[in-house]
Motif scaffolding. Structure first.
Motif, short mmCIF file in Angstrom:
data_model
loop_
_atom_site.label_atom_id
_atom_site.label_comp_id
_atom_site.label_asym_id
_atom_site.label_seq_id
_atom_site.Cartn_x
_atom_site.Cartn_y
_atom_site.Cartn_z
N LYS A 70 1.73 0.10 -6.76
CA LYS A 70 1.50 1.04 -5.66
C LYS A 70 0.91 2.34 -6.17
CE LYS A 70 5.56 -0.30 -3.82
NZ LYS A 70 6.86 -0.09 -3.18
N THR A 87 -2.75 4.05 -5.29
CA THR A 87 -2.91 5.42 -4.82
C THR A 87 -3.94 6.17 -5.66
OG1 THR A 87 -0.58 5.38 -4.28
CG2 THR A 87 -1.66 7.49 -4.21
N GLY A 128 -1.73 5.90 0.85
CA GLY A 128 -1.20 5.17 -0.31
C GLY A 128 0.05 5.83 -0.85
N PHE A 184 3.87 4.43 -0.97
CA PHE A 184 4.61 4.40 -2.23
C PHE A 184 5.99 5.03 -2.06
CE2 PHE A 184 5.29 6.80 -6.32
CZ PHE A 184 5.76 5.71 -7.02
#
Lengths: 194, 229
Positions: free
Chosen positions: B16, B20, B101, B105
Motif C-alpha cells: 500500500k 501511494t 492512496g 493505507f
C-alpha cells in the motif's frame, strides 16, 4: 545518561512529529490563497516554536532532532511534493542538529538558533517551484489554469524573493523560539513536564 | 482488533505504501481522465472489499464532483472568482490520487502489521517506532481535540481573541500528548519492543496474490493512462 535513543525518546519523536505536522498542515490551508504561499513557512515557524522548544528540552540526545524533523517532509514527499522538499530539509535540519549538539543539548541560546535554522525546512516547498519552474508551468497549463494567474505567481518566483523568504522564515524561527521559551516558562515548567 | 489478519483482500502495508509513493511520483505526468477515474474506482473497490464501503462511496462521489466542476469551469468564460475556484478544484484533483492512496493505507492497516512488515525490510528501530506511534496516536489525538473543544465551549472561550484561543488549545494538547507518550512507552516496554531478540508474532505478513493484483493493476492503469492521453 546514555546517549542512544531509547523507546521513550522514539515514542516522543513520533507523537511530537504528528503535532508538528498538524500545525504545518493547518497553516498550509492558508495556501488556498496563492499569495499566502510565501508566508506559510514563516507562520509555521512562529506557531511551531513552542512545540519544538519543548521537544528539545525533553529529548537531549544526538539524532533525535534530525529524525523528528525529517518525518513531516517525508510525509509531504509521499503526498505529492517533489524530492526537493526532503533534500532541503536534510540541509537545514542538519545545520540545526549540529548547533543543537554544539550547545550540549541544554543551552537555551544555542537551542534558539538551532530552532531558527530548523524551521527553514518549510521553504523547500517554495524552492521546488524555482528549480522545477518549467515543469511546474507546464503542469499548470495542462491542468487548464489560465496563463495570467500562473504568471502572477511565476513572476514572483525568482532568486531574490526566494532568499528573502529564507531570511524571513529564519526570523520567524527566532520569534517562534522566543515565544516558545516564554510558554515553557509560563506553563510547562510549572507542570513539571520539562 | 486486527484489520490485516481479518480480511483476505487486504494487501500488505508495504504494497500500500509503495502504491501511494508510486501514485505521487506519477502526478507530474499527464494522465487521461478516464484512466484516473479507473484508478479511483479500483482503489475504492479495494476499500469495499475491506468493509470500508462508506469511504469508497465518498471517494468516488468527491472525484466525480471535482471532475464535473472543473469541466464546467473550463467551458465558461473566465472571471476572477471562477478562475479562483477553478484553481482550487484543479489543485484538489491534482493531489487526489496519492491522497486517496494514503487514506486507504491509514484506514485499512493496523499498527502491528505495519511494524511486522517494516521489520521485514530491515528498517532500523529508530525509524519503525516513530512511524508506528504516528498511526497509533491519530485516533487519540482526534478524541483529545474534541474534548478540549467541549471544555472551551463550556468556559466560553471563543475565537474572538485568537492568541489566547491558540494558547488555550495548544497547552492542553501538548500536556495530554506528554501523558500519552508515557502510556505508550510503558506499554511498548512491556511488549518488549526494545529487546533485540527474535520475536514470535501472532500472525505473519505474507505477500499473496492480492498484493500482486493490487500493485500490478495500479501500475498498469497508470501507465496506460499516461500512454493513451
Amino acid at each position: 545518561m546514555s546517549k542512544s535513543l531509547n523507546v521513550k525518546d522514539l515514542v516522543t519523536i513520533g507523537v511530537f512529529a504528528i503535532l508538528y505536522f498538524f500545525i504545518a498542515f493547518i497553516v498550509a490551508i492558508l495556501g488556498v490563497f496563492p499569495i499566502f504561499i510565501f508566508v506559510i513557512p514563516f507562520l509555521t515557524a512562529v506557531f511551531g516554536g513552542t512545540l519544538v522548544m519543548l521537544f528539545m528540552s525533553k529529548v537531549n540526545k544526538p539524532w533525535a532532532l534530525f529524525i523528528f524533523g525529517m518525518i513531516p517532509p517525508c510525509i509531504m514527499w509521499a503526498m505529492g511534493h517533489t524530492y526537493i522538499v526532503p533534500i532541503t530539509a536534510i540541509l537545514f535540519i542538519g545545520i540545526a542538529e549540529l548547533i543543537f549538539r554544539k550547545g550540549k543539548f541544554t543551552s537555551l541560546k544555542y537551542n534558539t538558533f538551532s530552532y531558527s535554522f530548523f524551521s527553514c525546512w518549510g521553504t523547500g516547498a517554495i524552492i521546488q517551484m524555482i528549480i522545477l519552474k518549467e515543469q511546474y508551468i507546464k503542469a499548470q497549463i495542462q491542468a487548464g489554469i489560465s496563463e495570467e494567474s500562473i504568471n502572477q505567481l511565476v513572476n514572483l518566483i525568482t532568486l531574490p524573493t526566494f532568499i528573502l523568504i529564507i531570511v524571513i522564515t529564519w526570523i520567524g524561527g527566532l520569534i517562534g523560539a522566543f515565544v516558545g521559551r516564554k510558554m515553557l516558562k509560563k506553563h510547562f515548567e510549572k507542570a513539571g513536564i520539562v | 482488533m486486527n484489520l490485516y489478519a481479518k480480511s483476505k483482500f487486504n494487501p500488505t502495508p508495504l504494497s500500500k505504501l509503495f502504491v501511494t509513493v508510486f501514485l505521487s511520483v506519477c502526478i507530474s505526468f499527464n494522465t487521461s481522465a478516464l484512466f484516473s477515474f479507473a484508478l479511483v474506482a479500483f482503489i475504492s473497490v479495494f476499500c469495499m472489499l475491506n468493509s470500508k464501503s462508506k469511504l469508497a462511496i465518498k471517494s468516488i462521489t468527491i472525484y466525480l464532483l471535482l471532475n464535473i466542476l472543473s469541466f464546467d469551469f473550463i467551458l465558461s468564460s473566465y472571471d476572477f472568482l471562477k478562475n479562483y475556484v477553478l484553481f482550487l478544484v484543479i489543485v484538489a484533483k491534482f493531489f487526489y490520487l496519492p491522497f486517496l492512496g494514503g487514506i486507504f493505507f491509514v484506514a485499512t492497516s493496523d499498527v502491528s502489521s505495519i511494524i511486522v512488515s517494516l521489520e521485514k525490510v530491515k528498517l532500523p528501530k529508530t525509524i519503525i517506532i516513530p512511524l508506528s506511534v504516528i498511526f497509533r496516536y491519530f485516533p487519540t489525538f482526534k478524541e483529545d481535540r474534541k474534548s478540549i473543544k467541549d471544555a472551551m465551549k463550556m468556559r466560553g472561550i471563543t475565537f474572538k481573541n485568537p492568541i489566547r484561543y491558540l494558547e488555550y488549545v495548544s497547552v492542553p494538547t501538548i500536556i495530554s500528548a506528554t501523558n500519552i507518550i508515557d502510556d505508550i512507552s510503558i506499554s511498548a516496554e512491556t511488549k518488549c519492543i526494545s529487546d533485540p531478540c527474535k520475536k514470535e508474532r501472532f500472525f505473519d505478513v505474507k505477500y499473496t496474490l492480492i498484493d500482486f493484483i493490487f500493485i500490478s493493476f495500479v501500475i498498469l492503469i497508470q501507465i496506460f493512462g499516461i500512454l493513451y492521453d
